[in-house]
Design a protein around this motif. Structure first.
Motif, PDB file in Angstrom:
ATOM      1  N   GLY A   1       0.797  -1.217   0.000  1.00 61.10           N
ATOM      2  CA  GLY A   1       0.000   0.000   0.000  1.00 61.10           C
ATOM      3  C   GLY A   1       0.831   1.268   0.000  1.00 61.10           C
ATOM      4  O   GLY A   1       0.292   2.373  -0.025  1.00 61.10           O
ATOM      5  N   ASP A   2       2.163   1.105  -0.006  1.00 60.73           N
ATOM      6  CA  ASP A   2       3.015   2.289   0.089  1.00 60.73           C
ATOM      7  C   ASP A   2       3.370   2.899  -1.256  1.00 60.73           C
ATOM      8  O   ASP A   2       4.183   3.817  -1.327  1.00 60.73           O
ATOM      9  N   VAL A   3       2.808   2.344  -2.331  1.00 65.66           N
ATOM     10  CA  VAL A   3       2.942   2.975  -3.640  1.00 65.66           C
ATOM     11  C   VAL A   3       1.542   3.108  -4.212  1.00 65.66           C
ATOM     12  O   VAL A   3       0.626   2.387  -3.811  1.00 65.66           O
ATOM     13  N   SER A   4       1.370   4.020  -5.161  1.00 62.38           N
ATOM     14  CA  SER A   4       0.015   4.253  -5.666  1.00 62.38           C
ATOM     15  C   SER A   4      -0.444   3.095  -6.544  1.00 62.38           C
ATOM     16  O   SER A   4       0.364   2.426  -7.204  1.00 62.38           O
ATOM     17  N   ALA A   5      -1.733   2.876  -6.551  1.00 64.22           N
ATOM     18  CA  ALA A   5      -2.299   1.789  -7.363  1.00 64.22           C
ATOM     19  C   ALA A   5      -2.009   2.037  -8.841  1.00 64.22           C
ATOM     20  O   ALA A   5      -1.766   1.098  -9.603  1.00 64.22           O
ATOM     21  N   ARG A   6      -2.029   3.288  -9.241  1.00 63.11           N
ATOM     22  CA  ARG A   6      -1.755   3.587 -10.649  1.00 63.11           C
ATOM     23  C   ARG A   6      -0.312   3.256 -11.007  1.00 63.11           C
ATOM     24  O   ARG A   6      -0.032   2.792 -12.116  1.00 63.11           O
ATOM     25  N   TRP A   7       0.595   3.457 -10.081  1.00 60.26           N
ATOM     26  CA  TRP A   7       1.970   3.052 -10.341  1.00 60.26           C
ATOM     27  C   TRP A   7       2.045   1.537 -10.517  1.00 60.26           C
ATOM     28  O   TRP A   7       2.748   1.033 -11.402  1.00 60.26           O
ATOM     29  N   LEU A   8       1.321   0.823  -9.690  1.00 64.43           N
ATOM     30  CA  LEU A   8       1.297  -0.638  -9.831  1.00 64.43           C
ATOM     31  C   LEU A   8       0.771  -1.026 -11.217  1.00 64.43           C
ATOM     32  O   LEU A   8       1.211  -2.024 -11.794  1.00 64.43           O
ATOM     33  N   GLY A   9      -0.163  -0.232 -11.726  1.00 63.57           N
ATOM     34  CA  GLY A   9      -0.663  -0.470 -13.071  1.00 63.57           C
ATOM     35  C   GLY A   9       0.418  -0.240 -14.120  1.00 63.57           C
ATOM     36  O   GLY A   9       0.608  -1.061 -15.017  1.00 63.57           O
TER      37      GLY A   9
END
Lengths: 185, 185
Positions: free
Chosen positions: A138-146
């Motif tokens: 949860g320490d990075v943005s979901a969009r970055w994970l995308g």
DNA sequence: CTCATCTGAGACAGCGATGTCTCAAACCGT
DNA sequence: ACGGTTTGAGACATCGCTGTCTCAGATGAG
């Protein structure tokens, strides 16, 4: 030679060489240039259609894993399974659809850009749910994970092209790298 | 207007739109088309030079972290530090040099392909040493780890372009994602 | 100021790609 | 076999880009 078959052949050819002329594409599809023009009035039309086709597939993959349902469930195991299925499906597609990934040939068409954003948002919603459920960090943005997932698909395509990875192993590589990263443990 | 400045401007413009004409590039560089031709005889010459420029930078980054020395040392801490420095440097470069990453405009030039392979091999040697030293996992090939790093750079570029990630955070994101992946723990 | 050099604007031909068209041959269901 | 349709080959005009050239104006060193 079906319209759909032509599209597939065109996509394959453009995937092989994004700068292919219509003559190249027609030859690759085994048809005449005139026939190609009978199905697609202009090059732009053809490219748009290919773009749409790619997005259709993307959407299909999201539908296949019931992304909204799984995301809403909050069930960690189900979410992780969906994640893996989705990545595996994308890897499979990256072969045929990859060039529309890296080539920005539809950049500027607001219609396509919007749909891409909507599809990406659906995908990201799954990543966000995965974060919620403790599957993804949860320490990075979901969009970055995308974006990271997208990047690994580009990597997969490249690795296959370079012959560094047997095709059957790529999906698992992408998944494990996406989840665990490269660090030893 | 220096030759080097023109090159930089051309790279920026082509990065913005890989299909730019020479007229576009000249305008972007603030010079006339004739002047551009005085510095670079043909479009091909210009592109080759840009390709070489990108590879020069890549090589420089490898030199900067003393990749061979560090790899030979077998020192886990030094290797991990070099890895981080390298990725951070690449992220910084990805902005200006990114289009030569995704655009295969020099595909076919055997000279460039070879040098790219040599540079990639140098980089991969570091990944292999990192595996040896227990920094990176050994259950995937070092070359795959190389492709994965490349993929995350593409992701970084995309994330910045989309405005999803502040520029100053990107390097750390790439590094942490590369090492730890997306999984929670 | 003067002369040599560099520059940008524009003209020009050449080239490849595109899009339209025609026509003869191949292909179809009947 | 027949008649309607589809097809590929090719001719054609057009377009945008490239590469070359000229020339007048800007620039800069002396």
């Amino acid at each position: 030679m079906n319209r759909e078959e032509i599209l597939a052949a065109a996509q394959r050819q453009l995937n092989h060489d994004p700068r292919s002329s219509l003559a190249d594409i027609a030859t690759a599809a085994g048809i005449g240039r005139a026939t190609l023009h009978r199905h697609f009035a202009s090059r732009e039309t053809l490219l748009e259609e290919i773009g749409t086709r790619s997005q259709d597939r993307w959407e299909q993959r999201l539908d296949d894993v019931d992304v909204e349902v799984v995301a809403a469930s909050g069930d960690a195991a189900a979410i992780e399974a969906a994640l893996r299925d989705l990545l595996a499906a994308f890897v499979e597609d990256a072969d045929d659809f990859g060039f529309s990934l890296t080539d920005s040939f539809i950049a500027g068409e607001p219609e396509h850009v919007e749909r891409t954003e909507r599809l990406f948002a659906r995908e990201v919603a799954l990543y966000a749910a995965a974060q919620e459920a403790g599957v993804l960090r949860g320490d990075v943005s979901a969009r970055w994970l995308g974006h990271a997932a997208y990047g690994l698909l580009v990597a997969a395509r490249e690795a296959i092209r370079a012959g560094d990875v047997p095709r059957r192993d790529v999906a698992e590589l992408v998944i494990t790298t996406y989840l665990r990263g490269g660090q030893s443990r």
